[in-house]
Structures are given as structure tokens and as C-alpha cells.
Motif scaffolding. Structure first.
Motif, PDB file in Angstrom:
ATOM      1  N   VAL A   1      62.752  44.667  35.649  1.00  0.00           N
ATOM      2  CA  VAL A   1      63.730  43.904  36.470  1.00  0.00           C
ATOM      3  C   VAL A   1      63.050  43.132  37.492  1.00  0.00           C
ATOM      4  O   VAL A   1      62.057  43.659  38.226  1.00  0.00           O
ATOM      5  CB  VAL A   1      64.618  45.042  37.380  1.00  0.00           C
ATOM      6  CG1 VAL A   1      65.643  44.293  38.130  1.00  0.00           C
ATOM      7  CG2 VAL A   1      65.406  45.937  36.315  1.00  0.00           C
ATOM      8  N   THR A   2      63.472  41.797  37.596  1.00  0.00           N
ATOM      9  CA  THR A   2      62.980  40.883  38.738  1.00  0.00           C
ATOM     10  C   THR A   2      63.965  40.412  39.376  1.00  0.00           C
ATOM     11  O   THR A   2      65.121  40.339  38.821  1.00  0.00           O
ATOM     12  CB  THR A   2      61.968  39.616  37.918  1.00  0.00           C
ATOM     13  OG1 THR A   2      62.975  38.914  37.279  1.00  0.00           O
ATOM     14  CG2 THR A   2      61.101  39.987  37.205  1.00  0.00           C
ATOM     15  N   ALA A   3      63.849  40.152  40.583  1.00  0.00           N
ATOM     16  CA  ALA A   3      65.197  39.673  41.346  1.00  0.00           C
ATOM     17  C   ALA A   3      64.430  38.625  42.626  1.00  0.00           C
ATOM     18  O   ALA A   3      63.014  39.072  42.925  1.00  0.00           O
ATOM     19  CB  ALA A   3      65.710  40.898  42.037  1.00  0.00           C
ATOM     20  N   GLN A   4      65.028  38.049  43.057  1.00  0.00           N
ATOM     21  CA  GLN A   4      64.809  36.933  44.193  1.00  0.00           C
ATOM     22  C   GLN A   4      65.949  36.870  45.507  1.00  0.00           C
ATOM     23  O   GLN A   4      66.982  36.930  44.972  1.00  0.00           O
ATOM     24  CB  GLN A   4      64.407  35.767  43.592  1.00  0.00           C
ATOM     25  CG  GLN A   4      64.126  34.426  44.446  1.00  0.00           C
ATOM     26  CD  GLN A   4      63.580  33.476  44.000  1.00  0.00           C
ATOM     27  OE1 GLN A   4      63.433  33.337  42.483  1.00  0.00           O
ATOM     28  NE2 GLN A   4      63.031  32.445  44.908  1.00  0.00           N
ATOM     29  N   PHE A   5      65.335  36.987  46.285  1.00  0.00           N
ATOM     30  CA  PHE A   5      66.336  36.925  47.464  1.00  0.00           C
ATOM     31  C   PHE A   5      65.708  35.733  48.407  1.00  0.00           C
ATOM     32  O   PHE A   5      64.716  35.908  49.273  1.00  0.00           O
ATOM     33  CB  PHE A   5      66.592  38.098  48.413  1.00  0.00           C
ATOM     34  CG  PHE A   5      67.112  39.237  47.740  1.00  0.00           C
ATOM     35  CD1 PHE A   5      68.827  39.207  47.655  1.00  0.00           C
ATOM     36  CD2 PHE A   5      66.542  39.967  46.812  1.00  0.00           C
ATOM     37  CE1 PHE A   5      69.335  40.336  46.861  1.00  0.00           C
ATOM     38  CE2 PHE A   5      67.174  41.100  46.072  1.00  0.00           C
ATOM     39  CZ  PHE A   5      68.673  41.012  46.110  1.00  0.00           C
TER      40      PHE A   5
ATOM     41  N   VAL B   1      57.241  37.245  49.889  1.00  0.00           N
ATOM     42  CA  VAL B   1      56.511  38.640  49.671  1.00  0.00           C
ATOM     43  C   VAL B   1      57.355  39.157  48.545  1.00  0.00           C
ATOM     44  O   VAL B   1      58.566  39.126  48.146  1.00  0.00           O
ATOM     45  CB  VAL B   1      57.018  39.410  50.774  1.00  0.00           C
ATOM     46  CG1 VAL B   1      56.691  40.853  50.427  1.00  0.00           C
ATOM     47  CG2 VAL B   1      56.611  38.952  52.059  1.00  0.00           C
ATOM     48  N   CYS B   2      56.455  39.600  47.349  1.00  0.00           N
ATOM     49  CA  CYS B   2      56.909  40.276  46.283  1.00  0.00           C
ATOM     50  C   CYS B   2      56.681  41.791  46.370  1.00  0.00           C
ATOM     51  O   CYS B   2      55.561  42.102  46.472  1.00  0.00           O
ATOM     52  CB  CYS B   2      56.277  39.654  45.048  1.00  0.00           C
ATOM     53  SG  CYS B   2      56.721  40.413  43.489  1.00  0.00           S
TER      54      CYS B   2
ATOM     55  N   LEU C   1      66.543  36.621  56.656  1.00  0.00           N
ATOM     56  CA  LEU C   1      65.520  37.186  56.103  1.00  0.00           C
ATOM     57  C   LEU C   1      64.332  36.527  56.458  1.00  0.00           C
ATOM     58  O   LEU C   1      64.454  35.162  56.463  1.00  0.00           O
ATOM     59  CB  LEU C   1      65.342  37.320  54.618  1.00  0.00           C
ATOM     60  CG  LEU C   1      66.049  38.578  53.923  1.00  0.00           C
ATOM     61  CD1 LEU C   1      66.224  38.495  52.303  1.00  0.00           C
ATOM     62  CD2 LEU C   1      65.405  39.902  54.354  1.00  0.00           C
ATOM     63  N   PRO C   2      63.314  37.054  57.401  1.00  0.00           N
ATOM     64  CA  PRO C   2      62.332  36.127  57.709  1.00  0.00           C
ATOM     65  C   PRO C   2      61.367  35.731  56.802  1.00  0.00           C
ATOM     66  O   PRO C   2      60.237  34.756  56.896  1.00  0.00           O
ATOM     67  CB  PRO C   2      61.439  37.153  58.469  1.00  0.00           C
ATOM     68  CG  PRO C   2      61.786  38.531  58.143  1.00  0.00           C
ATOM     69  CD  PRO C   2      63.190  38.546  57.510  1.00  0.00           C
ATOM     70  N   VAL C   3      61.266  36.214  55.546  1.00  0.00           N
ATOM     71  CA  VAL C   3      60.522  35.779  54.530  1.00  0.00           C
ATOM     72  C   VAL C   3      61.347  35.809  53.075  1.00  0.00           C
ATOM     73  O   VAL C   3      62.439  36.355  53.158  1.00  0.00           O
ATOM     74  CB  VAL C   3      59.360  36.806  54.103  1.00  0.00           C
ATOM     75  CG1 VAL C   3      58.259  36.618  55.228  1.00  0.00           C
ATOM     76  CG2 VAL C   3      59.752  38.107  53.744  1.00  0.00           C
ATOM     77  N   ASN C   4      60.866  35.147  51.932  1.00  0.00           N
ATOM     78  CA  ASN C   4      61.756  35.195  50.887  1.00  0.00           C
ATOM     79  C   ASN C   4      61.358  36.581  50.209  1.00  0.00           C
ATOM     80  O   ASN C   4      60.090  36.762  50.280  1.00  0.00           O
ATOM     81  CB  ASN C   4      61.528  33.996  49.777  1.00  0.00           C
ATOM     82  CG  ASN C   4      61.754  32.698  50.437  1.00  0.00           C
ATOM     83  OD1 ASN C   4      62.913  32.416  50.938  1.00  0.00           O
ATOM     84  ND2 ASN C   4      60.680  31.859  50.338  1.00  0.00           N
ATOM     85  N   VAL C   5      62.099  37.053  49.800  1.00  0.00           N
ATOM     86  CA  VAL C   5      61.741  38.640  49.118  1.00  0.00           C
ATOM     87  C   VAL C   5      61.838  38.544  47.492  1.00  0.00           C
ATOM     88  O   VAL C   5      63.192  38.363  47.054  1.00  0.00           O
ATOM     89  CB  VAL C   5      62.499  39.586  49.568  1.00  0.00           C
ATOM     90  CG1 VAL C   5      61.990  41.123  48.734  1.00  0.00           C
ATOM     91  CG2 VAL C   5      62.321  39.712  51.232  1.00  0.00           C
TER      92      VAL C   5
ATOM     93  N   VAL D   1      54.945  33.132  44.960  1.00  0.00           N
ATOM     94  CA  VAL D   1      54.611  34.303  45.787  1.00  0.00           C
ATOM     95  C   VAL D   1      53.352  34.310  46.812  1.00  0.00           C
ATOM     96  O   VAL D   1      52.241  33.811  46.328  1.00  0.00           O
ATOM     97  CB  VAL D   1      54.518  35.796  44.780  1.00  0.00           C
ATOM     98  CG1 VAL D   1      53.910  36.934  45.539  1.00  0.00           C
ATOM     99  CG2 VAL D   1      56.105  36.088  44.215  1.00  0.00           C
ATOM    100  N   ASP D   2      53.412  34.724  48.105  1.00  0.00           N
ATOM    101  CA  ASP D   2      52.151  34.882  48.651  1.00  0.00           C
ATOM    102  C   ASP D   2      51.610  35.821  48.873  1.00  0.00           C
ATOM    103  O   ASP D   2      50.525  36.126  48.732  1.00  0.00           O
ATOM    104  CB  ASP D   2      52.806  34.291  50.182  1.00  0.00           C
ATOM    105  CG  ASP D   2      53.397  32.891  49.962  1.00  0.00           C
ATOM    106  OD1 ASP D   2      52.488  31.936  49.969  1.00  0.00           O
ATOM    107  OD2 ASP D   2      54.531  32.604  50.376  1.00  0.00           O
TER     108      ASP D   2
END
Lengths: 493, 493
Positions: B99-103, B112-113, B172-176, B206-207
Motif C-alpha cells: 500500500v502506498t499513499a500520499q497526503f 516525509v515517507c 500538515l507541516p510536511v507532505n506525508v 521524498v526527502d
């Protein structure tokens, strides 16, 4: 002079009469071969697997069939209750009854007691059988089926022996008793106590005990005069209170498995030398006579290697191999309970591991002494490791070896019988395995015992594709007839 | 001057606003505790045991549930096909999808991953669980259940983190991003290839990568900066073509089990010294700085002993124990396949036995070199036994160790987050176990990685009675919230 002539004449006539009788019996047996095979087929069809409590009703039916067969022949038959089997958790089920039977009670004759069993080892097609294990299948004169050789055909051969005498109206040369049990394959549960309890009744007038629960060593017939005993040990090493992750804890914990491997490695050398002090001291030295006996035994080393599927054995000479199979102790490590044993991988530090190993017993080893030697030694070796783990050594089986005097009249009778039927001298052999009931019969009843096998060397007892050949089954029945005849001739002291 | 004042005022207001937001998020998390526990209960109820192919449908359901949960939150979710699993004999089954997801995809923010897994180790009541392993049971604030700590609660804590921001309408302070797999417990089959294939797409922006698949060392929160690798070996000794009766054949056959025990006993000394030549030479020396760091770590040796249930460990000092847990290699022997491993007794000579053992890897060991060292050594030792049996040594897992720079901004952010939520400095720790995916992420994506555990030191991963405390679950969720906040503040180079 007249009296001497008359005596000689009567003797010659008597011998001729006996020879004639044996010939008639032999013919009878040959002409009833198909009937014997059919009865064996019916017996093999019963899945009398004593290790599977779900098959207990089949096993009980097998005991009933055995009793009915003996009753129909006019024997005095009893189905002896031998109590219950513990299943754990307080549960029990009745043990299969032991069948006893008696034919004749002429006090001027010897009484021979035949021991056998009609329970079998487990068998399933999936184990790799070529034919249905409970459907007796004749392929080129070999009768394949679970229990065919171990021990249904030999039991039937003994029954047919008595039947043949009866059918021809020939008087049995000895009284014949039977003790047929149904728990042999799982340790003869209940039988020892039954022998003890009937020692002054059923066994009181028994002179000799015959066991045919074994096989030949080659194509040459054999008499068996010894079995090894067995001391079976559990060595438990306990450490952490539960299994641990080997990544998380590995390196900080003193692992029980490492300790256990360390002590197991001190039991026996790569060349087969037992390293436990004292064990080898108790072993009776190999006599010149034994050495000569072993040299005479028919045993094809190449064949043995091929059968096992190895390129080299522990010893290369026939005598060494036979001696280490029959009359020297050995250590086998069977496995480890509590460690990871499944396919695949698991990163576990097992918390408690129990090694199972056994030491085969031979004269003059004593299980109680062996127990102390092994326990003391393992604790000493373990002590040297300075491990905080706990070692517990337990001997769970301590079965003594059994050895008969090959010069006893029972064996002389055996040699004569083999010579009459097979026209060769039998091999005098021992069994590497344990038949604890032989030792019990000896210790409790104090009667002389002979093992008189009719099974073939390649019958595959306990394995896939167990079989009994028609040849061994039929000629074996003749051997039993001839044997009773010879025993009848043994001179009274 | 005005501009400076305005800047300071905005900064103070901004900080206060952020502090206020964190407080709101924290309150939200507290007030949703029962809901979080209920979701964990539903997840633990799914027997997503990846080692048992018969439970593959449960595992697939678990992956679907995870995807559904993330979709319901508005994430961009994908179920990534990662191919099939070989079952031997040419058979395969599909691997559970990843499962991959992105917010969020705001390019002005860091991405952040979060990596986690929702498959579990096997568990059965009979293993010694006090409660049903798949029925989450709350006892004094501890939530007992298989997979509770490893890794379902941490995955849920990350999901709830995003959810809390969403519920309160706080940006959100970062993308997750999420990568949640279902084969971690059996070696992350298929995941490496998936990471490689998505390196230029999913992972391109991704950082940082965060892994919460580990635990604290004590009651003090911790940041993890290293893991040991693992080389897992099968050593197979094959002799006769089938299992043999130890009575009949014992003494004549050179037993594979004796050979195997003999070579296993040469791997490690009773005092924990690895005996395989060359292995220890590759290990990086312990630096003074490391030694000081270890001295600062909160680690109660007596507590550790009590928890494991042993009276003595391999070493007595804290530093030695930590060093041997984290940064020295060790050998664990897990068990033997093919030998008799059931309770009770069996008089068998096993024909083919396969030992399973593993060597934990640390810098600067190299699995390929270790494979050669172990294989050569075992063949040499085996050769000395002059056995006719065949030895085959196979390395089935070769996972490298992973080590991070504790001065990296990711770790500084971690220290700040821990201080905010728990009011203490975190312990800087390493894992004795292996999280191979950390090494893969590092080698393939070249991103910086942090391990941010929330599991308790006594959660019993892989053991009976695994648990997650309500405290760690809820405060852990707050830690993640706070951590995202801190990462959002990391200065761009």
C-alpha cells in the motif's frame, strides 16, 4: 538280541512314521496356500494401527477376529482385560484385550507358548506406498501390505500350523499356547503386568516361549538369539523464561541451544567411539567363538550399503558391522524438541530445548548404571561450560538386552527344523533393535525363549511397501510344523 | 527597527500559534483514545501471518483494510502489485500488494515517507499466550495481541497523526507518504524490487524516510540510529536415502545428526567467542565516543536479566552488554529441520537434517565475505570428520547492517520532539535486530532515514503475550505529530 532288534525296528518304523507325517503336513500346507493368503488378506484389511486411538475399534475387531479363529479351532480362548491407556488430561481408553489360547494339556508333553501381535505401524498411501497399504497386493509372489510381515503372517503361520495337525488328525507333538497382543508397536502397554499376573496360572505349565516377531538377515533362514536393549534419554537445557528474538537478544544471552549442542557433541566421536566414561568397560568382550560365528553369517555388505543408500559405513568388514549392529552399544541423537524445526527460517533463541538420544544396550551393560554414567557425564561436561542455564537429564526408557544360549535344546531343535525344511544350516543372528517382551518373558517366567523368524530380510518393517513373500509365508508354516516336531523330541533332563 | 519588531512579533505569534496547534492536536488525540484502541482491535483481529500461506487471504484483507483507511482520509492510494512468491515445486502465489499513499504535494514543504508493515509473526494459544493472540485484550492499560506493537499500533499512530491534523483543519507541516507492506516478517519479499522500480517516481520527491518498526530500550524514549544485519544459514547434512530405525541400523551407519551436531559445536565458544576465522577481523573497533554514548544510555542490567528470566548474562557490564547487543556479531542456532522434534520418543536415525543458524552483521562486515567464511569453515571442519555424508551450506538471507549519522537534522528534530512530548532527552540507541529495509532505502533512494520508535522495551515482539501499552500508543501518536512539526522547521540547505 531279539529285544534289541525289536527296539531298532520300532525306532525305524517310528521315525519313518514321523517323516511321513511331516510330509503329509507339508503337502497339506502347500495345497492350502491360497486359503492362507486369503486369510492374511482379511487380516491386513483391518487397520489395526495401535498408535492411532481413532482406530481403536479396528484394533479391537482384530483382537476379536484372532480370538474367533482360535475358538473355531477348538482352543480354550480368553480375551484378557489388561486395563486402560492414559491419554493425558485425565482421559483414558480401554487397552485392546490380549488373546490367550490353549491347544492340548497333556502333561507328558512339553508346552510351547507362541507370542505374537496383530497391531501394526501407521501407513498411508501418501507416505510413499506403491499399493494401498491395507489391501494385500500380490506382485510376483510378494504380498504387500501393512503388517504382512510384522506380525500378521507369522501369527497366522503359527495358527495354520496347529490347524494343519488338526485337519490331518495328527496329534500335536507338544501342547501349544498363544499370547497375541495388540499394543506391540507402541510399547506393549499393559502386557508386562498381564504376564506377571498370569505367571502362576497360564504360564505355570509353559516350558518354552517362541517369538516370531523378527526377520532373517539374508535369503538364508536364521535363528535369533539376542536383541539389544535401549536406554532413551531426554537432556533438557532451560534458560530464558521464554523464546527470545535472536536479533534483539543475541550476544547478551547464553543460549540454551548452544549449550545443548555443546554437550551432545561430547557423546560420540566421528569414528563411532562412545565418549561417556565407563560405558564401554561394561561391554562383554567379543569371544573367538562369536567372531567365528559372525564370519559364518551370510551378510552382503554391498547389498546393505545399497539398501541404506550410503557410500561408506562406520566399518568396512562384515564381522565389525555385525558386531556393531548386534553386540556393541551405540549412541543415536534423534532430534531436539523446543527448537525451530519447521521449514523456512525463524530468528528465535529457543528458551528450552530437549535433546532426545538413546544408547543401545548390550551384555553386560546395566540400564541403572548407564543412567548414572550418562547423567554424571553430561552434568560434568555442562559444568565446564559455566552456563547459567539449567540442565536436566532423564532416562525415560531403560530396556535391557536379551541373550539366549545357542546351545540350548530349543536352538538345536531350531537348527534341525531349518535343515529339514530349507536344506541349509540357519544363520545364528541377533537383532540390533529391542524386543523388550523377550526380556520380560525371561525375567518373569524364567522360561527358555527362542526367536524363530520367518520374515524376509527385505520385508520393510515399519517402512513403506512392507511385504511378506509367499515363499517365506508357506515355507515358514512348514518350519513351524517341523519345529514343534523337533521340540517334541527334546529329551527330558 | 519597525521591520525587526514586526518580524519578532510575527515570530513570537507564529511560535505561539504552533504551540497552540500542538496543544489542540494533543487534546484531540487524548479524546480519541478509545477510538484508536478500537481500530487497533480490528486490525489485530486479522490473522495477517505472512509466514503461513494458508492465511494469505487474511493478509490480503489486511492490506485492503489499510488501503481503505487511507483512501477514506482522502489520500492518493495505490495497491502496488509486487509479483509472486515461489512455494517450491514450481508453485507460486501472489505476494500481498504494497500500500502506498500520499497526503499533500506542496513542493515548498518537505516530504516525509513513513514505512511500516501490517503482517505479523505466527501466534497460537498453545505457544503459551495468556490471552487469545488475535483478540486485543486490555490488562491494566496494556493491549495484548499479536502484532500490537510489531507493527500495527505504530502504523495506526502514523495514520492517526495525519487524521488529527485533518480533523482539526490544521495544515500538515510536511507532505506525508506511506509505504505499508505485508511481508516484513518473512523478509520483505518483493519490496526491494518495488523500491527500485519506484525510485524515480514515488520516491523522487521524498526527502526523509521514517521507520517506527522498533522499540525503546527502557522507559525512556529513544531514537534508533543503527541496526544489525543478518546472515541466515542452512547447513544440511544428508546421509541414508531414508530415515532408519536406530535399533536395527545404529552402530553401522555414520549418522547425519552426529555430523551436524559436530559442526554446529564449532561455531561459537561457551563464552560467546565466534570461532569462524576472519569474522571478528572485519568488526569496526569500539570508539571512545561510542563508549561514552553507551555509558549515558539508560539500561538497567538487573531489569534486563529479570525480564529475560536468567541469573547471568554473557557479560556483566552495561557497556559490554549494549556493545554485544548492537555492534558486535553473534551466532544463534535456531533449530534443526528433519530430526525428531515432537514430544515423546522415537527411535529414528534421521536421514537428512538441516540446521538453521544466523550471524548478526555489524559494520564493517560484508555478507558475501561472511558467506564464504562460514561455508569454507564448515566444509573444513566437516572434512576433518571424514564422513561419507554430504554437507550443503546455503546462506538464505544476507542482510547488511545500517548506521545513521546522529548529528543529522532528522535526529535533531527527533530529539526536540521527544523533549516536547516526554520532557526528557531521548536515549540514542541501536537495534540488535535487523530491519533490512532501512539499508535498502538508504542504498536505493539515498534519502536520510530515521528510526523513531514508540514501542515499549518490554513489548515482547515475536514472543508470546506481545503487547502495546495505551501510554506508548497515545503518547507515541503525539510524538509523531510533534515530529512532523519539527521536521517542517528544518532549515533548507
Amino acid at each position: 538280541m531279539m529285544r534289541l532288534l525289536l527296539f531298532v525296528a520300532l525306532f525305524v518304523l517310528g521315525s519313518r512314521a514321523l517323516e511321513f507325517e511331516l510330509e503329509e503336513l507339508s503337502k497339506y500346507i502347500d495345497s492350502h496356500q491360497e486359503e492362507y493368503v486369503q486369510t492374511l488378506r482379511e487380516w491386513v484389511a483391518v487397520e489395526s494401527d495401535s498408535s492411532d486411538v481413532l482406530k481403536r475399534s479396528d484394533l479391537e475387531r482384530m483382537m476379536d477376529m484372532t480370538a474367533e479363529k482360535l475358538k473355531a479351532m477348538g482352543g480354550t480362548v480368553e480375551l484378557v482385560d489388561i486395563g486402560v491407556q492414559e491419554l493425558g488430561g485425565g482421559k483414558t481408553i480401554p487397552l485392546p484385550k490380549v488373546v490367550t489360547a490353549q491347544f492340548g494339556s497333556d502333561s507328558s508333553k512339553y508346552t510351547v507358548c507362541v507370542y505374537g501381535h496383530v497391531d501394526v505401524q501407521p501407513a498411508k498411501m501418501e507416505d510413499g506406498w506403491a499399493t494401498e497399504p491395507y489391501n494385500l497386493t500380490d506382485i510376483n509372489g510378494n504380498l504387500y501390505g501393512r503388517g504382512a510381515s510384522d506380525n500378521k503372517a507369522p501369527v497366522l503361520a503359527w495358527i495354520h500350523t496347529v490347524e494343519a495337525y488338526q485337519a490331518l488328525g495328527i496329534e500335536l507333538p507338544v501342547n501349544v499356547k498363544f499370547v497375541i497382543e495388540g499394543m506391540e508397536e507402541t510399547g506393549s502397554n499393559g502386557l508386562d503386568a498381564m504376564i506377571v499376573s498370569k505367571n502362576d496360572t497360564f504360564f505355570a505349565d509353559v516350558d518354552y516361549i517362541v517369538i516370531s516377531d523378527c526377520g532373517w538377515l539374508s535369503r538364508r533362514p536364521a535363528l535369533t538369539y539376542g536383541t539389544r536393549g535401549n536406554c532413551y534419554f531426554f537432556a533438557e537445557v532451560e534458560g530464558p523464561k521464554q523464546d527470545l528474538h535472536s536479533g534483539v537478544y543475541g550476544g547478551t544471552v547464553i543460549e540454551p541451544m548452544t549449550d545443548l549442542i555443546g554437550i551432545l557433541d561430547t557423546l560420540i566421536s566421528p569414528s563411532g567411539k562412545i565418549l561417556i566414561p565407563g560405558i564401554r568397560d561394561a561391554v562383554a568382550p567379543l569371544s573367538d567363538e562369536e567372531w567365528r560365528l559372525y564370519q559364518d553369517v551370510e551378510f552382503d555388505v554391498e547389498n546393505y550399503k545399497a539398501k541404506i543408500g550410503v557410500s561408506r559405513l562406520m566399518y568396512s568388514s562384515k564381522v565389525d558391522l555385525l558386531a556393531h549392529r548386534w553386540r556393541y552399544p551405540t549412541v543415536s541423537i534423534h532430534g531436539i524438541e523446543g527448537a525451530f524445526s519447521a521449514p523456512g527460517s525463524k530468528t528465535v533463541i529457543p528458551a528450552k530445548v530437549i535433546a532426545k538420544f538413546s544408547i543401545r544396550q548390550v551384555p553386560n551393560m546395566d540400564p541403572a548404571t548407564v543412567e548414572k554414567q550418562v547423567t554424571d557425564y553430561l552434568h560434568t561436561v555442562f559444568g565446564r561450560r559455566k552456563s547459567p542455564n539449567k540442565l536436566k537429564v532423564t532416562m525415560i526408557i531403560g530396556a535391557k538386552p536379551w541373550l539366549a544360549d545357542t546351545q540350548h535344546p530349543l536352538y538345536k531343535a531350531g537348527r534341525e527344523a531349518v535343515k529339514k525344511v530349507f536344506k541349509v544350516d540357519p544363520d545364528m543372528i541377533r537383532e540390533g533393535g529391542t524386543i523388550p517382551i523377550a526380556k520380560t518373558f525371561q525375567d518373569v517366567t524364567r522360561k527358555s525363549i527362542i526367536m524363530l523368524p520367518i520374515g524376509g530380510f527385505d520385508d520393510g518393517l515399519h517402512s513403506q511397501n512392507e511385504k511378506m513373500s509367499r515363499y517365506n509365508y508357506i515355507e515358514g508354516t512348514k518350519l513351524f510344523v517341523s519345529y514343534l516336531h523337533e521340540v517334541g523330541q527334546i529329551k527330558r533332563d
